[in-house]
Each structure stands twice: as C-alpha cells, then as structure tokens.
Design an enzyme around this catalytic site. Structure first.
Site, PDB file in Angstrom:
ATOM      1  CG  ASN A 162      -0.467   0.161   2.422  1.00  0.00           C
ATOM      2  OD1 ASN A 162       0.737  -0.599   2.797  1.00  0.00           O
ATOM      3  ND2 ASN A 162      -0.913   0.883   3.438  1.00  0.00           N
ATOM      4  CD  GLU A 262       4.991  -0.892  14.008  1.00  0.00           C
ATOM      5  OE1 GLU A 262       3.890  -0.786  14.027  1.00  0.00           O
ATOM      6  OE2 GLU A 262       6.021  -1.037  15.076  1.00  0.00           O
TER       7      GLU A 262
HETATM    8  P1  NAD Z   1       0.744  -9.031   4.042  1.00  0.00           P
HETATM    9  O1  NAD Z   1       0.807  -9.389   5.501  1.00  0.00           O
HETATM   10  O2  NAD Z   1       0.110 -10.271   3.083  1.00  0.00           O
HETATM   11  O3  NAD Z   1       2.342  -9.148   3.030  1.00  0.00           O
HETATM   12  C1  NAD Z   1       3.194  -8.094   3.533  1.00  0.00           C
HETATM   13  C2  NAD Z   1       4.716  -8.388   2.893  1.00  0.00           C
HETATM   14  O4  NAD Z   1       4.939  -9.748   3.726  1.00  0.00           O
HETATM   15  C3  NAD Z   1       4.399  -8.987   1.576  1.00  0.00           C
HETATM   16  O5  NAD Z   1       5.841  -8.403   0.882  1.00  0.00           O
HETATM   17  C4  NAD Z   1       4.373 -10.113   1.529  1.00  0.00           C
HETATM   18  O6  NAD Z   1       4.799 -11.026   0.369  1.00  0.00           O
HETATM   19  C5  NAD Z   1       5.073 -10.929   2.856  1.00  0.00           C
HETATM   20  N1  NAD Z   1       4.778 -12.064   3.302  1.00  0.00           N
HETATM   21  C6  NAD Z   1       3.642 -12.737   2.964  1.00  0.00           C
HETATM   22  N2  NAD Z   1       3.621 -13.852   3.730  1.00  0.00           N
HETATM   23  C7  NAD Z   1       4.767 -13.942   4.606  1.00  0.00           C
HETATM   24  C8  NAD Z   1       5.328 -14.869   5.137  1.00  0.00           C
HETATM   25  N3  NAD Z   1       4.637 -16.259   5.484  1.00  0.00           N
HETATM   26  N4  NAD Z   1       6.400 -14.886   5.668  1.00  0.00           N
HETATM   27  C9  NAD Z   1       7.290 -13.598   5.143  1.00  0.00           C
HETATM   28  N5  NAD Z   1       7.074 -12.526   4.566  1.00  0.00           N
HETATM   29  C10 NAD Z   1       5.411 -12.916   4.129  1.00  0.00           C
HETATM   30  O7  NAD Z   1       0.334  -7.521   3.875  1.00  0.00           O
HETATM   31  P2  NAD Z   1      -0.184  -6.730   2.591  1.00  0.00           P
HETATM   32  O8  NAD Z   1      -1.357  -7.556   2.176  1.00  0.00           O
HETATM   33  O9  NAD Z   1       0.954  -6.739   1.593  1.00  0.00           O
HETATM   34  O10 NAD Z   1      -0.456  -5.386   3.205  1.00  0.00           O
HETATM   35  C11 NAD Z   1      -1.467  -4.858   3.785  1.00  0.00           C
HETATM   36  C12 NAD Z   1      -1.437  -4.901   5.388  1.00  0.00           C
HETATM   37  O11 NAD Z   1      -0.131  -4.229   5.710  1.00  0.00           O
HETATM   38  C13 NAD Z   1      -2.565  -4.394   6.127  1.00  0.00           C
HETATM   39  O12 NAD Z   1      -3.062  -5.299   7.306  1.00  0.00           O
HETATM   40  C14 NAD Z   1      -1.910  -3.268   6.663  1.00  0.00           C
HETATM   41  O13 NAD Z   1      -2.778  -2.640   7.661  1.00  0.00           O
HETATM   42  C15 NAD Z   1      -0.696  -3.245   7.045  1.00  0.00           C
HETATM   43  N6  NAD Z   1      -0.011  -2.385   7.033  1.00  0.00           N
HETATM   44  C16 NAD Z   1       0.658  -1.694   8.053  1.00  0.00           C
HETATM   45  C17 NAD Z   1       1.434  -0.541   8.184  1.00  0.00           C
HETATM   46  C18 NAD Z   1       1.916  -0.091   9.536  1.00  0.00           C
HETATM   47  O14 NAD Z   1       2.601   0.872   9.641  1.00  0.00           O
HETATM   48  N7  NAD Z   1       1.361  -0.603  10.908  1.00  0.00           N
HETATM   49  C19 NAD Z   1       1.624   0.092   7.097  1.00  0.00           C
HETATM   50  C20 NAD Z   1       1.046  -0.452   5.906  1.00  0.00           C
HETATM   51  C21 NAD Z   1       0.684  -1.510   5.811  1.00  0.00           C
END
Ligand code: NAD
Length: 496
Positions: A162, A262
């Site tokens: 995002n 995070e």
């Molecule tokens: P996600 O958890 O699906 O993926 C995040 C990253 O982790 C991606 O690069 C993904 O490929 C990787 N990933 C997925 N499975 C993994 C695993 N088993 N081991 C290691 N890496 C893995 O999240 P998303 O759909 O990309 O993003 C949306 C989420 O991110 C929402 O929940 C949002 O709230 C959160 N977010 C949080 C913040 C913050 O600062 N708190 C900021 C932006 C987004």
C-alpha cells in the site's frame, strides 16, 4: 526512464533481482506479471519468481557485504544516501506516475508518497554524522567509559503493497545509514516502484552486498529470509496474521533475532459536539476514502456524539456520494481502484457481511463495479450507519473505503468504543475542548493520536508504531528512534 530489466520479448520488460551488486535472474527460471489495477490488461512488467536458493545467495551477499559497509565511516554512508535521494528527485514525476499505475492511488497521492520517500532518504542521510554514543562518568578513578553504536548486521526487510516506496524507504534508509546490510523483499503486487530505490542506490555507488532485493512469494522468499542462519534482524510491515506467523517462527528458531513488526489497524475518529464540522467533514472524507481506504492509518470507524450525528453523517454521506472514482492518472479523480481483484472481493464481501449483520448502508454498497471498458477494480465509497461494536465490520480490518458509524452519548462511551477493537494503531478526536482532547489522548490505546487532524499522515521525524495487535511493540519506526532498531550498543571500559 531507465530500469534495470531486460526486454523479455513481446515488448514486455523483465525486471531482475539485485544480489551482491549485480542484477540477476532467479535460479527458478520463472517470472510473474504485475498489472495496473485500474486497467488490468495493462501489464507493467515481468518480475523474478524467486525461490529459496536466490534468497540464500542474497543472504550470503549481505553477510559478505557487511565487512565493507559496516566499516565505511557513517558520514560516507550518508553521502551515498544523499546521492540516491537526488537521483530519485530527478525521477520524481515518472516515479509518481509509475506508482499510480502499479498501486492505483491517485497521482496526487503518489506524488505525496514519492516526495516522502525522498525526504526520508535526506533525513537519514543527514543523521549519518550524528550516530553518537555516550560518555558516562565512571565510579572508579582513571577510568573512561563510553558507549558506541554498531550496525546490528544483516536485516531482512519485508513490506506491503500500500505504500510501496515510502515504507521500503523508511526501513532501508536508516538500516543503510547505520551500516547494516539489507535483504529486501517487496510486496508482489508492487515490485516495480521498489526497483527504483534499488536502482538509485546502485547508481549512487552503494557497495556490493549492502542492499539486495529478491522478488517473489512471501511464503517462500519471505520465510527463507526469516529462517536464514545469516539473519540478525527483521523489519516487517504487513498484516497482523503474517506478523504473528513471523513472530512464531522467530521464537521457535535457534537464534535471537531482533524483530520489528508493524501491522494492521481499525482506526477510530471521535467527533464531539463542539467540533468545527466544516473542518471535520473534509478530513473524515479524506481519512476514510483517500488512498481507497488502503492505508493502515485510515479512519474506518466514526464515533459521533448523538447530538450531532445526523447532521454530520448526512454531510459526509453527501461528500462520499460525489467522490469521483476512477483511474488515478485522470484529472479530477479523487479515489483510485482497489489494488487487486482479491482486495476488491474482500471489500465487497465485508459490505455484504455488514448488511447481514444489520448495519444500514447510507452510501455505496456492494455493487462495486469493474469499469465496463477497462475492468478496473473499482469499488464505491461505502458508509454504514447503526454499527454495533460487536459487528465484524466494526472489529476487523477491511482495508477498503468502508466507514462504520457508531454513536456515543459522552466522552467515556466514545473512549470505550474507540478502544473496543484488538488494534491500536492511530486514533483521532475532533473537538475544540482542550480538556477532552488531552483526556482522549491519555486514555485511548493507540500508538499515534491525532487531535483535529486526519488519522492518516505521519511525519518522518516522529516515532511511529502501534499498540495491541497493530505492532509487536519492540521498537519504533521512523524518527531518531529508528536508529535504536538498526544498531546495537557496545559499552567500553578504558583504564588509564
Ligand atoms: P501481507 O502481510 O500479506 O504482506 C506483507 C509482506 O509480507 C509482503 O511483502 C508479503 O509478500 C510478505 N509475506 C507474506 N507472507 C509472508 C510470510 N509467511 N513470511 C514472510 N513474508 C511474508 O500484507 P499486505 O496485504 O501486503 O499489506 C496490507 C497489510 O499491511 C494491512 O494489514 C495493513 O494494515 C498493513 N500495513 C501496516 C502498516 C503499519 O505501519 N502498521 C503500514 C502499511 C500497511
């Protein structure tokens, strides 16, 4: 704009991994495609569908690179970051367009994010000459005591789709300035914009191994980074579900690995009767529907005092109804598409669930539409009234343009409602009563509190991180505090 890829035939560019200072193809020989969510038939490129061997190579390159990068004087490391910032600045206009095509946010939103990434590089570059330790008075004579900061080592960086340039920037820039070597896995929906960070640092003469990028699935590439014997620290931003998975894996491992996780949010905005509604309406509109609601800090729960609820909700609904949804590159468009077909479906499923749970739709609804011509993943801004705190739409992160309205009869009830989810990322209050504002800030369980400001939008010089299920709460990101995560402190006793 030059990108370190190869033309893979049919005019489609193939983008490579970056390992040990070289652009390389994955050993799997496989690639995956990335497309424009406003126009999914527009393919933006082919990316390496990497596997475990690629990660192992990157981890080794990072470990080897550490010998040189960790001992490079910090001010010199800072100069490389400055050069990279200048390169990104020259590309800013194109980067913004690329970001809109890849993630879907409007051009104005992309310009803001790209600018922020550049500013983050400049900020941490400026911090390089000030990575200080302390002199501490000794209890003994002829003893000099001091502490020094050292790089933590090899850092795995995993980021969501995002904010695909700002979040990598706020992890990679402090890691590099501290002398760490990074293995970076961008989100698979948005690896293109991440390429430019790598390319800028490569052109800025970052030495081999200091930064490595491997694209591919989280379950394979991400998990291999986390399980690597070379890993010293992990900075992850993403969903709470994956955050827990990483936490469990690290806890079960044989090595102590520093983690920063995070995660998700379900952020409330409270509006009290003395708020200036002319200010509140545009701020709620942008906090709930800006970035298509795909911000971890988005306002997804509106908690309004009963005396002003009807008036306020009517005005926000009118604004939401008028909001222009479409391809973020087009002039006048205020809200782009959902990032993917899966995210669109998730939004629509929650909208349907809200109706089944008994909430009342005021605006929007589940007739989210693919554009008949482009088949873009467009969804309408949606407002639910009469939401109860136990409904799933009030508790779970949707990550789309869906706002749930709840009513409170006083500040105590508003605080209770604000705290009634498992998340604790950001929380807002709109009021002209200073006492209520500070009382809210004291009592609400969130890492960032906004008073008469949008829940979205952070300044890079301020520490950032959530509470409860929004963060592992180990270390803060951004600001001076980020340096604590990316360094370890050594105490030195000198007798003379
Ligand atoms: P996600 O958890 O699906 O993926 C995040 C990253 O982790 C991606 O690069 C993904 O490929 C990787 N990933 C997925 N499975 C993994 C695993 N088993 N081991 C290691 N890496 C893995 O999240 P998303 O759909 O990309 O993003 C949306 C989420 O991110 C929402 O929940 C949002 O709230 C959160 N977010 C949080 C913040 C913050 O600062 N708190 C900021 C932006 C987004």
């Amino acid at each position: 704009m030059l990108i370190m890829g190869q033309n893979s035939g049919r005019g489609l560019q193939e983008f490579l991994n970056y390992i040990g200072g070289k652009w390389t193809k994955s050993k799997t020989g496989k690639t995956f495609q990335v497309s424009n969510p406003a126009n999914p038939s527009q393919i933006l490129g082919n990316f390496q569908l990497s596997g475990r061997e690629d990660v192992q190579e990157a981890m080794k390159a990072a470990r080897d690179g550490l010998k040189r990068w960790a001992t490079t004087p910090a001010p010199q490391r800072g100069k490389i970051l400055y050069r990279a910032a200048r390169i990104l600045d020259e590309l800013a206009e194109n980067l913004s367009k690329t970001l809109t095509m890849e993630e879907g946010k409007t051009l104005k939103e992309s310009e803001g994010e790209v600018r922020r990434a550049i500013d983050i590089f400049l900020y941490y570059a400026g911090m390089a000459p000030n990575l200080d330790g302390k002199n501490i008075p000794s209890a003994h004579q002829r003893t000099f005591l001091y502490t020094k900061r050292e790089p933590i080592g090899v850092v795995g960086v995993m980021t969501p789709w995002n904010f695909p340039i700002a979040i990598p920037a706020w992890k990679i820039a402090p890691a590099l300035v501290c002398g760490d070597c990074v293995v970076f896995k961008p989100a698979s929906l948005t690896p293109l914009i991440s390429h430019y960070i790598i390319e800028a640092l490569d052109k800025a003469s970052l030495p081999p191994g200091a930064l490595n990028m491997v694209t591919g699935p989280g379950r394979e590439v991400g998990e291999e980074i986390i399980g690597s014997p070379e890993i010293d620290a992990i900075s992850f931003t993403g969903s709470t579900e994956v955050g827990h998975r990483i936490n469990r894996k690290i806890a079960a491992g044989k090595k102590f690995v520093r983690i920063q996780l995070e995660l998700g949010g379900k952020n409330p905005a409270v509006v009290l009767p003395d708020a200036r509604l002319e200010d509140v309406v545009p701020l709620i509109k942008s906090s709930a529907f800006g970035l298509t609601g795909q911000a971890c800090t988005a306002t997804s729960r509106l908690i309004v005092h009963e005396s002003i609820k009807d008036k306020l909700v009517k005005r926000i609904s009118e604004e939401a109804e008028k909001l222009k949804v479409g391809n973020g590159l087009l002039p006048g468009v205020e809200m782009g598409p959902a990032v993917s077909e899966d995210q669109l479906q998730k939004d629509l499923d929650y909208i349907e669930l809200g109706t089944r749970e008994g909430a009342k739709i005021l605006v929007g609804g589940k007739d989210g539409r693919k554009d008949p011509e482009t088949h873009g993943f467009f969804v309408r801004p949606t407002i639910f009234d009469e939401v109860h705190k136990d409904m799933k739409i009030a508790k779970e992160e949707i990550f789309g343009p869906v706002l749930s309205v709840m009513t409170a009869s006083n500040i105590d009830e508003a605080v209770e409602l604000a705290n009634s989810t498992d998340y604790g990322l950001t929380a807002g209050i709109y009021t002209t009563n200073l006492s209520n504002a500070i009382d809210f800030a004291d009592r609400v369980d969130a890492g960032v509190i906004k008073i008469n400001k949008s829940t979205v939008g952070l300044e890079y010089q301020v520490p950032y991180g959530g509470f409860k299920q929004s963060s592992a709460q180990t270390f803060k990101e951004q600001g001076q505090e980020a340096i604590d995560f990316y360094t370890r402190i050594k105490a030195v006793y000198v007798g003379y």
